[in-house]
Design an enzyme around this catalytic site. Structure first.
Site, short mmCIF file in Angstrom:
data_model
loop_
_atom_site.label_atom_id
_atom_site.label_comp_id
_atom_site.label_asym_id
_atom_site.label_seq_id
_atom_site.Cartn_x
_atom_site.Cartn_y
_atom_site.Cartn_z
CE LYS A 67 56.70 23.77 51.25
NZ LYS A 67 57.03 25.04 50.58
CB VAL A 78 50.79 26.84 44.85
CG1 VAL A 78 51.98 27.72 45.17
CG2 VAL A 78 51.17 25.38 44.72
CE1 TYR A 123 57.88 19.84 49.88
CE2 TYR A 123 58.10 19.78 47.49
CZ TYR A 123 57.85 20.48 48.65
OH TYR A 123 57.56 21.82 48.59
CE1 TYR A 147 56.49 29.04 50.45
CE2 TYR A 147 54.49 29.85 49.38
CZ TYR A 147 55.23 28.82 49.92
OH TYR A 147 54.70 27.56 49.94
CB SER A 162 53.39 25.00 50.67
OG SER A 162 54.27 24.77 49.60
#
Length: 309
Positions: free
Chosen positions: A67, A261, A191, A243, A64
């Site tokens: 992103k 992660v 993705y 998050y 992530s």
């Protein structure tokens, strides 16, 4: 001010002796195989000095953290019209939650949770075949890191494609609301590949360094984004980058950061440095346990906080 290399060496030595290391991400089979006894950290200061300690040269799946870079690309393509399709508020929920999408009619809460990042990837995909979009993302990462050795770990990408039913569910749900413009398999395929980019801490700290220098890359001098856009990306990283652990990270560390992660975290000290840390074991909200602790210690030792000395 203590010597930065000394601080990094001390942090790496301290992390090596830790017995509680969190748990690797088991739901992606390829990530479940990663040795949790690894820890790396690298810092690129705004004057172009690159420091590293521990396993700073070991490649890992950035997941992530990617992103941040696809968000930068999407904003470059469509500008602020992106915010019609994705929000800018912290989610307070798990990174892969589908619950909010139902309440908010297919508009993801922010671009750094999975649903939001899938919309961002859908924007990057516009006008390209999936293979071209993946190549474009990889080229962008290589140019920012000034390193052609960055690659996509195809075993991780395959592992994600074989197990990514939750992400496809998010994509399908947004497709039902008209907020995904390409076929679900195309967007999620890109993705999964962007998440499977492999980098080491030195490469990642270098790639993210434009966010510490008002949008201008400290090594090449190239203007990547405007200073205003760099500030806004940093704001999103601070409020949404971890998050439902984002508030805790801001409280303890006090700088913008984005976790993945795979155990990596990119953290930015605006005006001072770009930091990448990696340790595969995760805490209960999916952020690197030792990585978060190391950043807290580094920020304290160097007096780095966006909230003042």
């Amino acid at each position: 001010m203590p010597e930065l290399q000394t601080v990094l060496d001390e942090i790496a030595a301290s992390m090596a002796s830790m017995t509680e290391r969190g748990h690797v991400a088991h739901y992606i089979p390829q990530l479940a195989k990663v040795d949790p006894n690894q820890f790396g950290i690298a810092v690129l200061t705004n004057d172009g000095q690159l420091y590293g300690a521990g396993d700073a040269d070991a490649p890992f799946s950035i997941q992530s953290v990617s992103k941040v870079f696809t968000l930068t690309m999407a904003l470059g393509q469509v500008g602020d019209s992106l915010w019609k399709r994705v929000g800018r508020e912290p989610s307070g929920n798990a990174f892969n939650s589908i619950v909010q999408l139902e309440h908010e009619h297919g508009i993801p809460r922010n671009p750094l949770i999975n649903a939001g990042a899938i919309v961002v990837t859908d924007v990057v995909l516009a006008g390209h075949k999936p293979r071209e979009a993946i190549g474009q993302i990889l080229r962008f990462m290589r140019s920012l890191a000034d390193d052609e050795g960055i690659y996509i770990d195809n075993a991780v990408a395959r592992s994600e494609e074989e197990t990514g039913f939750g992400n496809r569910a998010l994509a399908n749900y947004m497709k039902a609301f008209g907020n995904l413009h390409h076929p679900v398999e195309m967007t999620t395929g890109v993705y999964f590949h962007q998440c499977a980019i492999a980098m080491n801490c030195r490469q990642l700290a270098t790639a993210g360094s434009f966010l510490a220098t008002q949008g201008r890359h400290p090594l090449t001098g190239i203007k990547v984004v405007s200073s205003e856009r760099a500030r806004r990306i940093n704001a999103l990283m601070l409020t949404c980058g971890h998050y439902d652990g984002s508030g805790e990270f801001a409280f303890r560390v006090g700088i913008p950061g984005k976790s993945g992660v795979g155990g990596g975290i990119l953290a930015i000290v605006p005006g001072k440095a770009s930091i990448a840390v990696w340790s595969p074991g995760l805490n209960k909200v999916g952020n690197s346990l030792l990585g978060s602790l190391a950043l807290e210690r580094l920020a304290k030792a160097m007096d780095w906080s966006i909230f003042g000395p």
